[in-house]
Design an enzyme around this catalytic site. Structure first.
Site, PDB file in Angstrom:
ATOM      1  N   THR A 107      33.270 -10.146  19.688  1.00  0.00           N
ATOM      2  CA  THR A 107      34.724 -10.055  19.495  1.00  0.00           C
ATOM      3  C   THR A 107      35.387 -11.428  19.353  1.00  0.00           C
ATOM      4  O   THR A 107      36.465 -11.542  18.770  1.00  0.00           O
ATOM      5  CB  THR A 107      35.388  -9.325  20.689  1.00  0.00           C
ATOM      6  OG1 THR A 107      35.114 -10.056  21.888  1.00  0.00           O
ATOM      7  CG2 THR A 107      34.884  -7.907  20.815  1.00  0.00           C
ATOM      8  N   ASP A 108      34.726 -12.476  19.876  1.00  0.00           N
ATOM      9  CA  ASP A 108      35.416 -13.771  19.965  1.00  0.00           C
ATOM     10  C   ASP A 108      35.819 -14.345  18.601  1.00  0.00           C
ATOM     11  O   ASP A 108      36.885 -14.941  18.471  1.00  0.00           O
ATOM     12  CB  ASP A 108      34.552 -14.784  20.727  1.00  0.00           C
ATOM     13  CG  ASP A 108      34.423 -14.413  22.205  1.00  0.00           C
ATOM     14  OD1 ASP A 108      35.214 -13.571  22.669  1.00  0.00           O
ATOM     15  OD2 ASP A 108      33.537 -14.960  22.876  1.00  0.00           O
ATOM     16  N   ASP A 125      25.781 -14.792  19.788  1.00  0.00           N
ATOM     17  CA  ASP A 125      27.125 -14.759  20.347  1.00  0.00           C
ATOM     18  C   ASP A 125      28.039 -15.186  19.197  1.00  0.00           C
ATOM     19  O   ASP A 125      27.729 -16.145  18.473  1.00  0.00           O
ATOM     20  CB  ASP A 125      27.219 -15.755  21.507  1.00  0.00           C
ATOM     21  CG  ASP A 125      28.540 -15.651  22.240  1.00  0.00           C
ATOM     22  OD1 ASP A 125      28.527 -15.252  23.401  1.00  0.00           O
ATOM     23  OD2 ASP A 125      29.583 -15.977  21.640  1.00  0.00           O
ATOM     24  N   SER A 126      29.151 -14.517  19.012  1.00  0.00           N
ATOM     25  CA  SER A 126      29.938 -14.821  17.804  1.00  0.00           C
ATOM     26  C   SER A 126      30.558 -16.214  17.844  1.00  0.00           C
ATOM     27  O   SER A 126      31.024 -16.711  16.815  1.00  0.00           O
ATOM     28  CB  SER A 126      31.002 -13.754  17.551  1.00  0.00           C
ATOM     29  OG  SER A 126      32.078 -13.877  18.440  1.00  0.00           O
ATOM     30  N   TYR A 155      65.175 -24.735   9.304  1.00  0.00           N
ATOM     31  CA  TYR A 155      65.594 -25.956  10.004  1.00  0.00           C
ATOM     32  C   TYR A 155      65.185 -27.195   9.207  1.00  0.00           C
ATOM     33  O   TYR A 155      64.164 -27.190   8.497  1.00  0.00           O
ATOM     34  CB  TYR A 155      64.938 -26.032  11.386  1.00  0.00           C
ATOM     35  CG  TYR A 155      65.394 -24.927  12.316  1.00  0.00           C
ATOM     36  CD1 TYR A 155      66.601 -25.034  13.009  1.00  0.00           C
ATOM     37  CD2 TYR A 155      64.628 -23.788  12.485  1.00  0.00           C
ATOM     38  CE1 TYR A 155      67.017 -24.025  13.858  1.00  0.00           C
ATOM     39  CE2 TYR A 155      65.036 -22.771  13.335  1.00  0.00           C
ATOM     40  CZ  TYR A 155      66.235 -22.897  14.014  1.00  0.00           C
ATOM     41  OH  TYR A 155      66.657 -21.890  14.849  1.00  0.00           O
ATOM     42  N   THR A 160      28.759  -9.175  22.483  1.00  0.00           N
ATOM     43  CA  THR A 160      28.623  -8.500  23.782  1.00  0.00           C
ATOM     44  C   THR A 160      27.967  -7.136  23.655  1.00  0.00           C
ATOM     45  O   THR A 160      27.188  -6.732  24.521  1.00  0.00           O
ATOM     46  CB  THR A 160      30.017  -8.359  24.427  1.00  0.00           C
ATOM     47  OG1 THR A 160      30.498  -9.672  24.705  1.00  0.00           O
ATOM     48  CG2 THR A 160      29.973  -7.567  25.705  1.00  0.00           C
ATOM     49  N   LYS A 208      42.239 -11.411  17.913  1.00  0.00           N
ATOM     50  CA  LYS A 208      41.861 -11.074  19.291  1.00  0.00           C
ATOM     51  C   LYS A 208      42.970 -11.603  20.182  1.00  0.00           C
ATOM     52  O   LYS A 208      43.213 -12.810  20.234  1.00  0.00           O
ATOM     53  CB  LYS A 208      40.511 -11.686  19.671  1.00  0.00           C
ATOM     54  CG  LYS A 208      40.061 -11.251  21.054  1.00  0.00           C
ATOM     55  CD  LYS A 208      38.653 -11.704  21.414  1.00  0.00           C
ATOM     56  CE  LYS A 208      38.310 -11.204  22.820  1.00  0.00           C
ATOM     57  NZ  LYS A 208      36.982 -11.620  23.270  1.00  0.00           N
TER      58      LYS A 208
HETATM   59  N1  ASP Z   1      31.107 -13.861  23.516  1.00  0.00           N
HETATM   60  C1  ASP Z   1      31.051 -12.571  22.902  1.00  0.00           C
HETATM   61  C2  ASP Z   1      30.969 -12.759  21.400  1.00  0.00           C
HETATM   62  O1  ASP Z   1      31.960 -12.957  20.763  1.00  0.00           O
HETATM   63  C3  ASP Z   1      32.248 -11.766  23.278  1.00  0.00           C
HETATM   64  C4  ASP Z   1      32.252 -10.349  22.761  1.00  0.00           C
HETATM   65  O2  ASP Z   1      31.497  -9.930  21.920  1.00  0.00           O
HETATM   66  O3  ASP Z   1      33.120  -9.577  23.258  1.00  0.00           O
HETATM   67  O4  ASP Z   1      29.885 -12.731  20.861  1.00  0.00           O
END
Ligand code: ASP
Length: 339
Positions: free
Chosen positions: A85-86, A53-54, A276, A12, A156
């Protein structure tokens, strides 16, 4: 004079609006031009590795990023990586294993809004990452929304808010307030020499269980040629064995030499399947445990372990070793390694 390298990979922070939606189009140099005062900190070089785009960043790109960092880091006081960020948590975690023994900081950042947006968080995050890259830290970190976190611990946790990342099961290493970095502890100096270690086996599958997941899914994963599976079990690490006995599938995979690791689908706190019966049976079958690693870390570490071990015992030993602060091993954990 201090020297910084900014490597951009898209996300982004590099996006502009197009008729097809947000697309990363800005180069590292374009992004840097939004911070005209940045050069006050020293000499800054900028390079675009790629513009993605990541969601499109995969193991091939992790290797490209690791190589770029390793090739330039000797010349600089620190390196900043701009990244979407993704999937930032996966890249940050993988780079922590690929780039070990670093005596300088590699700081990953990005933003929730494009750098050209009036309310953008990009300028703040980039400025903070640059300061962090001059802080004397050693290793791979994420700096986001004023918080400095170990790369191998981040996740994230919010889709749109500026505080998108958290350091999971591990306190942040520092913060940036009023233009100054405050580290919460003295930077740890690595004992090993810097190494670029890009051998990974991307054949890892992440399976989140739901009530009723069918046992045959494990057969399918094996048939597809995966070498490792991370299972996000319930709570402390429970898996169902009534009617659909997942243990059968897990045992089959382990018997075929596939590394199967059990962790939790809870975001916070460690898995402990020994509590468990529903988890204990899995541990007794020889399944590996994730303890308090994030799933992002568990899958990337398993990819790395698979490329560095000859057999399942070797994988177990690697998964039960703390390389960069990614795992807190409980007392007596060595017994799971057969020690
Ligand atoms: N879709 C974007 C990415 O991960 C989102 C971001 O960067 O915030 O490349």
């Amino acid at each position: 004079m201090k020297k910084l390298m900014i490597l951009s990979t898209g996300g982004t922070i590099a996006c502009t609006q197009t008729s097809a939606g947000l697309i990363p189009t800005l180069s590292a140099g374009d992004i840097l031009s939004y911070l005209p005062d940045a050069r006050a900190v020293g000499q800054i070089d900028a390079k675009t590795i790629f513009n993605l785009d990541s969601s499109n960043i995969q193991p091939e790109e992790w290797k490209m990023i690791a190589r770029e960092v390793f090739e330039c880091i000797d010349e600089y006081d620190g390196v900043v990586i701009l990244h979407g960020t993704d999937t930032m948590a996966y890249t940050a975690s993988m780079l922590s294993f690929m780039l070990r023994g670093l005596k300088k900081p590699v700081v990953i950042t990005g933003s929730q809004l494009p750098i050209g947006h009036p309310q953008t968080d990009a300028k703040l995050n980039l400025g903070h990452a640059m300061l962090t890259a001059l802080s004397g830290l050693c290793g791979v970190f994420v700096a986001f929304d004023g918080t400095i976190m170990r790369g191998c611990r981040v996740a994230k946790v919010r889709t749109t808010s500026q505080n998108a990342f958290e350091s999971i099961n591990c306190p942040p290493v520092g913060e940036i307030r009023d233009g100054a970095v405050r580290l919460f502890a003295e930077p740890e100096q690595p004992r090993e020499e810097p190494v670029l270690d890009e051998a990974i086996d991307p054949g890892v599958f992440l399976l989140k269980l739901i009530p009723g997941t069918r046992t045959e899914v494990f057969q399918a994963i094996g048939d597809m040629g995966y070498h490792g599976v991370v299972i996000e079990g319930f709570g402390l690490g429970g898996i169902h064995c009534l009617r659909r006995n997942l243990l059968d599938g897990i045992k089959q995979l382990l018997g075929a030499g596939v590394a199967v690791l059990l962790t939790t689908q809870c975001r916070y706190e460690a898995s402990d399947p020994m509590v468990y019966e529903t988890g204990r049976l899995a541990v007794e079958s020889g399944i590996l445990q994730g303890f308090d690693m994030t799933s992002e870390c568990a899958v990337t570490k398993l990819m790395w372990a698979l490329a560095h071990a000859d057999d399942l015992n070797g994988v177990r030993r690697i998964m039960m070793t703390d390389y960069c602060g990614e795992i807190s091993l409980p007392e007596g954990a060595g017994e799971f390694c057969g020690e």
